[in-house]
Design a protein around this motif. Sequence first.
Motif, PDB file in Angstrom:
ATOM      1  N   ILE A 181       0.865  -1.102   0.141  1.00 53.90           N
ATOM      2  CA  ILE A 181      -0.081  -0.035   0.035  1.00 53.90           C
ATOM      3  C   ILE A 181       0.897   1.275  -0.045  1.00 53.90           C
ATOM      4  O   ILE A 181       0.784   2.107  -1.088  1.00 53.90           O
ATOM      5  CB  ILE A 181      -1.097  -0.016   1.099  1.00 53.90           C
ATOM      6  N   PRO A 182       1.993   1.420   0.934  1.00 50.33           N
ATOM      7  CA  PRO A 182       2.624   2.752   0.799  1.00 50.33           C
ATOM      8  C   PRO A 182       3.608   2.754  -0.569  1.00 50.33           C
ATOM      9  O   PRO A 182       3.825   3.845  -0.857  1.00 50.33           O
ATOM     10  CB  PRO A 182       3.427   2.713   2.045  1.00 50.33           C
ATOM     11  N   LEU A 183       3.838   1.599  -0.920  1.00 54.49           N
ATOM     12  CA  LEU A 183       4.546   1.453  -2.177  1.00 54.49           C
ATOM     13  C   LEU A 183       3.812   2.282  -3.299  1.00 54.49           C
ATOM     14  O   LEU A 183       4.440   2.646  -4.108  1.00 54.49           O
ATOM     15  CB  LEU A 183       5.038   0.343  -2.485  1.00 54.49           C
ATOM     16  N   ALA A 184       2.631   1.793  -3.484  1.00 53.84           N
ATOM     17  CA  ALA A 184       1.663   2.247  -4.379  1.00 53.84           C
ATOM     18  C   ALA A 184       1.607   3.702  -4.429  1.00 53.84           C
ATOM     19  O   ALA A 184       1.220   4.302  -5.142  1.00 53.84           O
ATOM     20  CB  ALA A 184       0.257   1.630  -4.277  1.00 53.84           C
ATOM     21  N   LYS A 185       1.822   4.365  -3.269  1.00 50.85           N
ATOM     22  CA  LYS A 185       1.587   5.827  -3.040  1.00 50.85           C
ATOM     23  C   LYS A 185       2.686   6.780  -2.853  1.00 50.85           C
ATOM     24  O   LYS A 185       2.935   7.910  -3.080  1.00 50.85           O
ATOM     25  CB  LYS A 185       0.698   6.244  -1.501  1.00 50.85           C
ATOM     26  N   SER A 186       4.020   5.698  -3.204  1.00 54.82           N
ATOM     27  CA  SER A 186       5.276   6.361  -3.252  1.00 54.82           C
ATOM     28  C   SER A 186       5.623   6.914  -4.555  1.00 54.82           C
ATOM     29  O   SER A 186       4.890   6.854  -5.521  1.00 54.82           O
ATOM     30  CB  SER A 186       6.393   5.380  -2.828  1.00 54.82           C
ATOM     31  N   HIS A 187       6.732   7.817  -4.557  1.00 58.66           N
ATOM     32  CA  HIS A 187       7.081   8.381  -5.805  1.00 58.66           C
ATOM     33  C   HIS A 187       7.358   7.574  -6.823  1.00 58.66           C
ATOM     34  O   HIS A 187       7.166   7.748  -8.034  1.00 58.66           O
ATOM     35  CB  HIS A 187       8.324   9.394  -5.549  1.00 58.66           C
ATOM     36  N   ARG A 188       7.918   6.262  -6.624  1.00 56.18           N
ATOM     37  CA  ARG A 188       8.136   5.034  -7.528  1.00 56.18           C
ATOM     38  C   ARG A 188       6.986   4.890  -8.278  1.00 56.18           C
ATOM     39  O   ARG A 188       7.164   4.258  -9.565  1.00 56.18           O
ATOM     40  CB  ARG A 188       8.713   3.967  -6.726  1.00 56.18           C
ATOM     41  N   ALA A 189       5.590   5.127  -7.927  1.00 53.06           N
ATOM     42  CA  ALA A 189       4.472   4.570  -8.591  1.00 53.06           C
ATOM     43  C   ALA A 189       3.729   5.851  -9.354  1.00 53.06           C
ATOM     44  O   ALA A 189       2.939   5.673  -9.896  1.00 53.06           O
ATOM     45  CB  ALA A 189       3.484   4.184  -7.519  1.00 53.06           C
ATOM     46  N   LYS A 190       4.504   6.918  -9.239  1.00 57.09           N
ATOM     47  CA  LYS A 190       3.860   8.202  -9.838  1.00 57.09           C
ATOM     48  C   LYS A 190       3.272   8.028 -11.449  1.00 57.09           C
ATOM     49  O   LYS A 190       2.410   8.522 -11.847  1.00 57.09           O
ATOM     50  CB  LYS A 190       4.663   9.330  -9.929  1.00 57.09           C
ATOM     51  N   SER A 191       4.141   7.111 -12.174  1.00 53.51           N
ATOM     52  CA  SER A 191       3.523   6.930 -13.560  1.00 53.51           C
ATOM     53  C   SER A 191       2.798   5.817 -13.725  1.00 53.51           C
ATOM     54  O   SER A 191       2.319   5.554 -14.926  1.00 53.51           O
ATOM     55  CB  SER A 191       4.886   6.744 -14.471  1.00 53.51           C
ATOM     56  N   MET A 192       2.292   5.169 -12.825  1.00 49.17           N
ATOM     57  CA  MET A 192       1.225   4.059 -12.708  1.00 49.17           C
ATOM     58  C   MET A 192      -0.307   4.478 -12.999  1.00 49.17           C
ATOM     59  O   MET A 192      -0.370   5.417 -12.361  1.00 49.17           O
ATOM     60  CB  MET A 192       1.408   3.188 -11.487  1.00 49.17           C
ATOM     61  N   PRO A 193      -1.028   3.520 -13.633  1.00 47.15           N
ATOM     62  CA  PRO A 193      -2.239   3.958 -14.057  1.00 47.15           C
ATOM     63  C   PRO A 193      -3.078   3.885 -12.695  1.00 47.15           C
ATOM     64  O   PRO A 193      -3.103   3.297 -11.945  1.00 47.15           O
ATOM     65  CB  PRO A 193      -3.011   2.882 -14.909  1.00 47.15           C
ATOM     66  N   GLY A 194      -3.942   4.957 -12.122  1.00 45.32           N
ATOM     67  CA  GLY A 194      -4.645   5.195 -11.243  1.00 45.32           C
ATOM     68  C   GLY A 194      -3.965   5.678 -10.047  1.00 45.32           C
ATOM     69  O   GLY A 194      -4.383   5.743  -8.917  1.00 45.32           O
ATOM     70  N   PHE A 195      -2.679   6.123 -10.061  1.00 49.42           N
ATOM     71  CA  PHE A 195      -1.686   6.459  -9.024  1.00 49.42           C
ATOM     72  C   PHE A 195      -2.774   7.932  -8.191  1.00 49.42           C
ATOM     73  O   PHE A 195      -3.248   8.717  -9.126  1.00 49.42           O
ATOM     74  CB  PHE A 195      -0.329   7.179  -9.392  1.00 49.42           C
ATOM     75  N   ASN A 196      -2.866   7.739  -6.825  1.00 50.90           N
ATOM     76  CA  ASN A 196      -3.411   8.664  -6.221  1.00 50.90           C
ATOM     77  C   ASN A 196      -2.664   9.224  -5.345  1.00 50.90           C
ATOM     78  O   ASN A 196      -2.918  10.661  -4.848  1.00 50.90           O
ATOM     79  CB  ASN A 196      -4.777   8.334  -5.641  1.00 50.90           C
ATOM     80  N   GLY A 197      -1.448   8.740  -4.609  1.00 50.24           N
ATOM     81  CA  GLY A 197      -0.610   9.665  -3.833  1.00 50.24           C
ATOM     82  C   GLY A 197      -1.217   9.950  -2.586  1.00 50.24           C
ATOM     83  O   GLY A 197      -0.585  10.879  -1.803  1.00 50.24           O
ATOM     84  N   LYS A 198      -2.590   9.497  -2.195  1.00 48.78           N
ATOM     85  CA  LYS A 198      -3.059   9.680  -0.860  1.00 48.78           C
ATOM     86  C   LYS A 198      -2.779   8.979   0.179  1.00 48.78           C
ATOM     87  O   LYS A 198      -2.689   7.851   0.201  1.00 48.78           O
ATOM     88  CB  LYS A 198      -4.582   9.955  -1.151  1.00 48.78           C
TER      89      LYS A 198
END
Length: 198
Positions: A181-198
């Motif tokens: 979960i935190p990995l999905a919100k990290s800067h590493r995931a910014k280009s991923m589809p549906g990235f929300n960074g919340k």
Amino acid sequence: MAKIEESDLRKLHPTQLTVGMIVVKDKQAHLTTLSPKERSEFMRGHAMPAVRGPGGRLYVTDHHHLGRAALDAGLATAFFQIDGDLSDRDSSDFWKQMEKNHWVHPLDENGVRHYCTHIPDQLGGLVDDVYRSIAGYVRDAGGYDKVPEAFAEFVWADFFRRSIPIELVRAEFHEAVAQAIPLAKSHRAKSMPGFNGK
């Protein structure tokens, strides 16, 4: 709006190789809590998009988890709606057009691409990719947003596959989800589809 039709589940053909079986089992458990009428209404409300292929065969392009769960729960039929008609194509041209339209995703449980001819003929032949379950659980926990682009969960599954050891995923699934979960919100995931960074 496409007309919703009903089909024998065994006549619906997948357009991918894998599903996350943990997610499938969750959906199967949900279906078994419903009355026959509620199940029918639920399945109609989650009609599977499909493409008509050579010989009039139906190829579902989404909701593979629900289709497999319905099959495993003993349902005989499911609902679908036609998004495209490629029934006039031969097999080779059909798969080329499916690729062009992003209606097929032949990656195996290790993220390795195969020829479309390796896709199983029935939903019951789909195999487990546990990272697809990670992707589903992370999305449901708000780790990223559902997007209309086809097969976004495959992209997320590969993202998690590169970062979370398979030994952890198999031994402590919920711990792996907690790490994802935190990995999905990290800067590493910014280009991923549906990235929300919340």
